[in-house]
Scaffold this motif. Sequence first.
Motif, PDB file in Angstrom:
ATOM      1  N   HIS A   1    -134.145  76.283  82.151  1.00  0.00           N
ATOM      2  CA  HIS A   1    -134.477  77.027  80.891  1.00  0.00           C
ATOM      3  C   HIS A   1    -136.010  77.297  80.760  1.00  0.00           C
ATOM      4  O   HIS A   1    -136.452  77.969  80.061  1.00  0.00           O
ATOM      5  N   LYS A   2    -136.867  76.509  81.424  1.00  0.00           N
ATOM      6  CA  LYS A   2    -138.257  76.678  81.455  1.00  0.00           C
ATOM      7  C   LYS A   2    -138.856  77.354  82.381  1.00  0.00           C
ATOM      8  O   LYS A   2    -140.209  77.310  82.574  1.00  0.00           O
ATOM      9  N   GLN A   3    -137.994  78.209  83.207  1.00  0.00           N
ATOM     10  CA  GLN A   3    -138.268  79.054  83.934  1.00  0.00           C
ATOM     11  C   GLN A   3    -138.199  80.601  83.572  1.00  0.00           C
ATOM     12  O   GLN A   3    -137.460  80.772  82.690  1.00  0.00           O
TER      13      GLN A   3
ATOM     14  N   ARG B   1    -136.719  86.051  80.598  1.00  0.00           N
ATOM     15  CA  ARG B   1    -137.666  84.993  80.067  1.00  0.00           C
ATOM     16  C   ARG B   1    -136.786  84.452  78.781  1.00  0.00           C
ATOM     17  O   ARG B   1    -136.304  85.390  77.899  1.00  0.00           O
ATOM     18  N   ILE B   2    -136.763  83.155  78.502  1.00  0.00           N
ATOM     19  CA  ILE B   2    -136.118  82.619  77.389  1.00  0.00           C
ATOM     20  C   ILE B   2    -137.264  82.449  76.464  1.00  0.00           C
ATOM     21  O   ILE B   2    -138.484  81.945  76.616  1.00  0.00           O
ATOM     22  N   HIS B   3    -137.132  82.961  75.384  1.00  0.00           N
ATOM     23  CA  HIS B   3    -138.272  83.204  74.406  1.00  0.00           C
ATOM     24  C   HIS B   3    -138.376  81.843  73.487  1.00  0.00           C
ATOM     25  O   HIS B   3    -139.464  81.392  73.136  1.00  0.00           O
ATOM     26  N   SER B   4    -137.280  81.528  72.913  1.00  0.00           N
ATOM     27  CA  SER B   4    -137.220  80.250  72.123  1.00  0.00           C
ATOM     28  C   SER B   4    -135.785  79.621  72.312  1.00  0.00           C
ATOM     29  O   SER B   4    -134.756  80.278  72.451  1.00  0.00           O
ATOM     30  N   TRP B   5    -135.894  78.471  72.024  1.00  0.00           N
ATOM     31  CA  TRP B   5    -134.450  77.588  71.920  1.00  0.00           C
ATOM     32  C   TRP B   5    -134.621  76.516  70.822  1.00  0.00           C
ATOM     33  O   TRP B   5    -135.733  76.103  70.750  1.00  0.00           O
ATOM     34  N   THR B   6    -133.565  76.151  70.402  1.00  0.00           N
ATOM     35  CA  THR B   6    -133.684  74.863  69.426  1.00  0.00           C
ATOM     36  C   THR B   6    -133.479  73.665  70.297  1.00  0.00           C
ATOM     37  O   THR B   6    -132.717  73.521  71.002  1.00  0.00           O
TER      38      THR B   6
END
Length: 168
Positions: A43-45, A113-118
């Motif tokens: 998820h950091k890619q 891309r993953i913009h944000s996550w909890t």
Amino acid sequence: MWLGALICVAVVLIGVVVGLAIGSKYRKLYNEGVALKRPYDFHKQEYTFKTIVPGIDNMLGALNLNVLAQQNISVNRETNAERVIFGNPAGSFTAFIQAENSGQEGVYCYRFRIHSWTSHKGTILNSARMGINVVLTALEKAFLTLDYNAVEERVYMTDIKTRASFFE
């Protein structure tokens, strides 16, 4: 004293049952091909798809929206841009795919891309990780359906945004 011990045992048993249920649900998603086994920090890619698919609408036509809806993942097409935003009602993650200029004629690039996550205590929530995995798997399948020779490139993001969990 007995009451306290009984309450502790009950809490542990409930935790085990809930953990087994969640694990069973995730194994089912892997077995059905809805999600793929990925590295822990996938998820950091940022993912770039290079393909001959000429527009985001073509990709959306091949995207299995039923699978995403079954996992409570929303899909919103931005009207002004070649961009689609993914998320879930709980707000545990948001991600997007956007058309980019490839610089090569006949090759189209799309950046996911993953913009944000909890997160909770610095670790991404399992529900967010699995939701992102389901979206990425659906995108990969859509591009491969339209272009068997599509290429996926990955690089680690450096500008990551997270939201802290309420219980942190």
